[in-house]
Each structure stands twice: as C-alpha cells, then as structure tokens.
Scaffold this motif. Structure first.
Motif, PDB file in Angstrom:
ATOM      1  N   TRP A  81       0.820  -1.213   0.000  1.00  0.00           N
ATOM      2  CA  TRP A  81       0.000   0.000   0.000  1.00  0.00           C
ATOM      3  C   TRP A  81       0.863   1.276   0.000  1.00  0.00           C
ATOM      4  O   TRP A  81       0.341   2.373  -0.020  1.00  0.00           O
ATOM      5  N   GLY A  83       3.906   1.040  -2.011  1.00  0.00           N
ATOM      6  CA  GLY A  83       4.818   0.840  -3.129  1.00  0.00           C
ATOM      7  C   GLY A  83       6.240   0.591  -2.678  1.00  0.00           C
ATOM      8  O   GLY A  83       7.186   0.906  -3.409  1.00  0.00           O
ATOM      9  N   LEU A 102      -0.179   2.581  -6.387  1.00  0.00           N
ATOM     10  CA  LEU A 102      -0.590   2.272  -5.026  1.00  0.00           C
ATOM     11  C   LEU A 102      -2.054   1.832  -4.996  1.00  0.00           C
ATOM     12  O   LEU A 102      -2.931   2.566  -5.446  1.00  0.00           O
ATOM     13  N   ALA A 471      -2.154   8.712  -2.363  1.00  0.00           N
ATOM     14  CA  ALA A 471      -1.103   8.181  -1.506  1.00  0.00           C
ATOM     15  C   ALA A 471      -1.464   8.207  -0.033  1.00  0.00           C
ATOM     16  O   ALA A 471      -1.113   7.290   0.708  1.00  0.00           O
TER      17      ALA A 471
END
Length: 507
Positions: A81, A83, A102, A471
């Motif tokens: 989650w 990367g 992601l 993100a």
C-alpha cells in the motif's frame, strides 16, 4: 519621563521578533507537512524498523534484545500500500514508485497482523532496539490514544509521521531565543530561526518516523540551557531543564553521549566569575542527567559494550587505509548532509554541489566562531556540540573501514542534534549586511520548494504523476495547508525583517 516613541520602539521590536519567530515556525511546519506527504511510506532510513519498534512496544509491550526481534508481520504486509519493495530489496529493485501504482482502500494494521505473514523481509531482524525506547514510547502513546492499529495503515503511518514532526516545531523559537541571549541583533536571530526550514535533509528526515526528531528537540533544549549558563544564568530552573533535556536525549539515542561533556564544561567555565554559585545548580543538573545514563549502564553490564551491533571487531591500522577512509568519510558526510533523499540513494549531483554547500557552511561556522572570539565559552560550547558529535560517529566508521574497507555510520544527518550550534554560528557570520535577513525567509522558502520538487520527481517518477489523494488520507488538504503556511510564513518573516532594527541587543 520617557517619551512615547522611546516606549513604542522596544514594543514594536518585541512584536516584530515574535512575528518573525512565529513565521519561521510556520515555514518549518510547511516543510514538514509537505515532506510527510511527498515521501512515500517507508522511504526514509530505517523507517520500517522504527515503525516496527513502535508496534512491538505498543501492542506487545516488548522491547527486545538488540538485533533479535523480527520486523512486525502486519507492518511488512502493508508494504504494497506504499509501493515499498522491502528493506532487503531497497537497493536492488527499489526504484521510484508512482502514485498510480498504489492500491486503494488500505486495510488496518490489525487486519494485516491477523492474516498470513508475508515472506518479504521475514529474515530481517530489527536492530533499532539497540537504542533506548523513549521515542518509541512517545509514538506508542499516539498509537493507543487514536487506536491507530484499527485505522487504515496509510492513516496510521501518516499520524505517526506528523506526531514525530510535531517535536521539531519548538526549534525555531529556541534558536531565536538563544541568539537573543548572546546579544545578536534581532535580524540575526531571524536568520537563525529560518535555518531549519532551509535545511532540506532536516525537514525530509524530520517528517518521517525516526528517533532523531526527539533527539534533536532534547539536544537543542540542552544546548540552549548551556548557552545561558555560559553567559551567567545559574538559576536552579535552568539547571533542572538542562539536566532533564540531557536525560531525555540520552534515553532517545546514543549520540547524545557526545554532548554530555559539555554540561560540566559550561558550569566550570563560570568558575572564575561565580565559583561560589556554580555548585548547587551543577550538582542538580548532573543528578537529573544521570538518570539518562541508566540505559547505557544496563547495556554495558549486559553486553560488555555500548555498541551492541558493531561489526568492526578486528582490524589493522595503516596510514594508507586511514587516508582512504578520510576521503570516503568526508564524501559520504557531505553528500548526506544537505539533501540525500530516501535511503540516501539520491545525493545532490554533480558532487561539486554538495561540496560547495559543505565548504560554504564550514567557512561560515569558522567565521562566526572568529566573531565570537571575545566569548570563548560560547565558542567552546557551540563548536563542541558538532565536533564531538562528528567524532562520535567517525570513530566507529573508521573501525569498520579498517576492518573491511566499507564506509558505514557516515551520515550527515547525525549532526542535526547540533542544529542550534550550527544555526547560531551561521547567523553570527551572516549578521552583516542587513539585506541577508531580508532575503533569508525567501531563500528558505525556495529551498523548501526546490527540495520538494526534487523529491517528487525522485519518489514519484514525475511530478505530473503525483496525486497526494492517492497516496495518503487527506493528502491534498495537508499539502494545501503546507502551501498556505509557506506563503504566509515567507511574507510575515520578510515583513518582520523590515521592522527589526539592526542594533545589537544588550544582555
């Protein structure tokens, strides 16, 4: 009777100083907020290890023997989650990641810990427990207070980052307060206060989960108190704060041992002028500080050494090998000092850039020390802070090089615990001419923006592909707040610089 203008001038000056310090704090907050979002999860030195230590302490109530605990399974399962390729693969296939890579809807840490343990980093042990546990106890309180183990892992890591960054916000005020104490002009105090925001590596590392944040705060408080002692403040309150600050620093990270000798130096420096008054505060400060040595006494008794994970056991010394280490050490410290992002994989290029900044900073420190030559006690305390820290990590680095000719423990970020000393000496050197204080907020803001631009390109392939909403939770809001603070801080600090008089303050 004093005229109205004579009363108003000091009042205006105090107001401008307060606004300038607040603005410098806003600049630092802006940089920290932005870096907390721009830096992908676990893409800072040992961040997975630090997070795992927090989880173990918070959820298991354990502080394992050094280099024995595995990395938490739930934390390892959360890598996808963020990367993150994994600690073991960081330098093999851990290239920049894109926000588009992601996956959405991150699970909670509790869910991940209840599932199958991933194979990634299963063989890794957590060396972080070689350090004292105080910083991790602080973050464990946050994890419990907000039930972060039940929140999405992205939320958990972001909150832990912001809680860590929160520790750095008093730094600008401490720098300005110290500059005022030693009689620098208000414009120089403003320059000192904006130095942390302008130091890209300081804000990048400070916005991640790293025990350096608490160490920097505690060491800065400690050095600020020692400056007061050297300049004649022997009040008991100062002694108590100095002792407590050193104890906190010692219970956070071993590098604080480098600063411990400066306490006796500061008090004994007052021997000739105040020999009858130094002993009570000195003894009180020392007694409180001694509590911080408890971890090291235990480590020494339990393992027979303070460096529980040192690999340099046998080595042969030659001048040629020492010369080789010196060149490698200087290069590594210089390139990791100012802006070497992530796991130190992206130093400034070409190398002449970081060398130029390092040489320039060293020249300012030397010049600032020369200007303070009539206050030798200050020169000793301020330079001792960074020189002793440098020696502290240079010695094990040399031992490792002599053992197997690899460069280790040569990171410029270790000098961040001496940020007060570096900022004050640089501010002393830049106190003239006046235009420097007017330009300082803008230069700091430019450093913040430039560093973030470079970081976005490195971490997210292209700044065009970076969407903070993909993100982090509330990523866009956080970046928006950072932008507002950056613009407001720059404007207010510049306005304050225009109103601040150049005349030195009397102490």
């Amino acid at each position: 009777m004093m005229g109205e203008s004579e009363v108003a001038a000091p009042s205006l000056m105090r107001s401008a100083r307060l606004w300038g310090t607040a603005a410098a704090t806003a600049l630092l907050a802006a940089a920290l907020l932005a870096w907390a979002v721009v830096t992908p999860g676990f893409r800072a030195p040992d961040e997975p290890n630090h997070v795992s230590a927090v989880i173990d302490l918070a959820l298991e109530g354990e502080w394992a023997e050094p280099n024995t605990a595995p990395l938490d399974s739930g934390m390892r399962a959360s890598y996808e989650w963020f990367g993150f390729p994994g600690v073991s693969k960081m330098f093999s296939d851990g290239g920049p990641v894109s926000a588009a890579m992601l996956p959405p809807d991150a699970p909670s840490l509790a869910e991940l810990r209840g599932g199958p343990a991933p194979e990634i980093d299963a063989e890794q042990t957590n060396q972080i427990t070689q350090h004292p546990p105080l910083y991790y106890a602080y973050l464990a309180l946050w994890l419990h207070a907000f039930s972060l183990d039940e929140a999405p892992v992205t939320t958990m890591l972001l909150v832990l980052r912001l809680a860590s960054a929160l520790l750095l916000l008093p730094i600008p005020a401490l720098l300005a307060w110290t500059a005022t104490r030693i009689g620098l002009p208000p414009t120089a105090a403003l320059i000192a206060a904006v130095v942390p925001a302008a130091w890209v590596q300081f804000t990048h590392i400070g916005a991640t989960v790293n025990n350096g944040a608490l160490l920097v705060l505690a060491s800065t408080v400690f050095l600020a108190m020692l400056v007061r002692v050297v300049t004649g403040d022997l009040r008991m309150r100062i002694a108590v704060i100095a002792g407590a600050a050193l104890a906190v620093a010692l219970l956070t990270k071993g590098f604080a041992l480098a600063l411990a000798p400066l306490g006796p130096v500061a008090y004994l420096w007052r021997w000739r002028a105040d020999r009858a008054r130094i002993w009570r505060p000195f003894i009180v400060a020392a007694a409180i500080a001694l509590t911080g040595f408890s971890f090291y006494v235990y480590t020494l008794m339990q393992y027979g050494t303070l460096a529980t994970v040192s690999r340099a056991t046998e080595f042969t010394y030659t001048w040629d090998r020492f010369a080789g280490w010196t060149v490698a050490f200087v290069e590594e410290v210089s390139k990791s000092m100012w802006m070497n992002l992530g796991w130190l994989e992206t130093p400034l290029r070409p190398s002449i850039l970081h060398y130029a900044v390092s040489i320039g900073a060293l020249a300012l420190i030397v010049y600032g020390s020369w200007l303070l030559r009539r206050s030798p006690g200050l020169v000793v305390i301020l330079n001792g802070a960074w020189v002793l820290t440098l020696i502290m990590f240079a010695i094990p680095s040399l031992r490792t090089w002599l053992w197997n000719e690899t460069i280790r423990a040569a990171q410029g970020r270790y000098l961040q615990q001496a940020v007060l000393a570096l900022a004050i000496l640089i501010a002393v050197a830049l106190a003239r001419p006046r235009w420097i204080s007017l330009a300082a907020p803008g230069v700091a803001a430019a450093a913040v923006v430039g560093g973030l631009w470079w970081g976005t390109r490195h971490f997210w392939v292209s700044e065009a592909l970076f969407d903070p909403a993909d993100a982090w939770p509330a990523g866009r809001i956080i970046l928006g707040i950072a932008g507002i603070l950056l613009m407001a801080g720059t404007a207010v600090a510049t306005g304050a610089a225009l109103r601040l008089p150049y005349a030195p303050l009397k102490t």
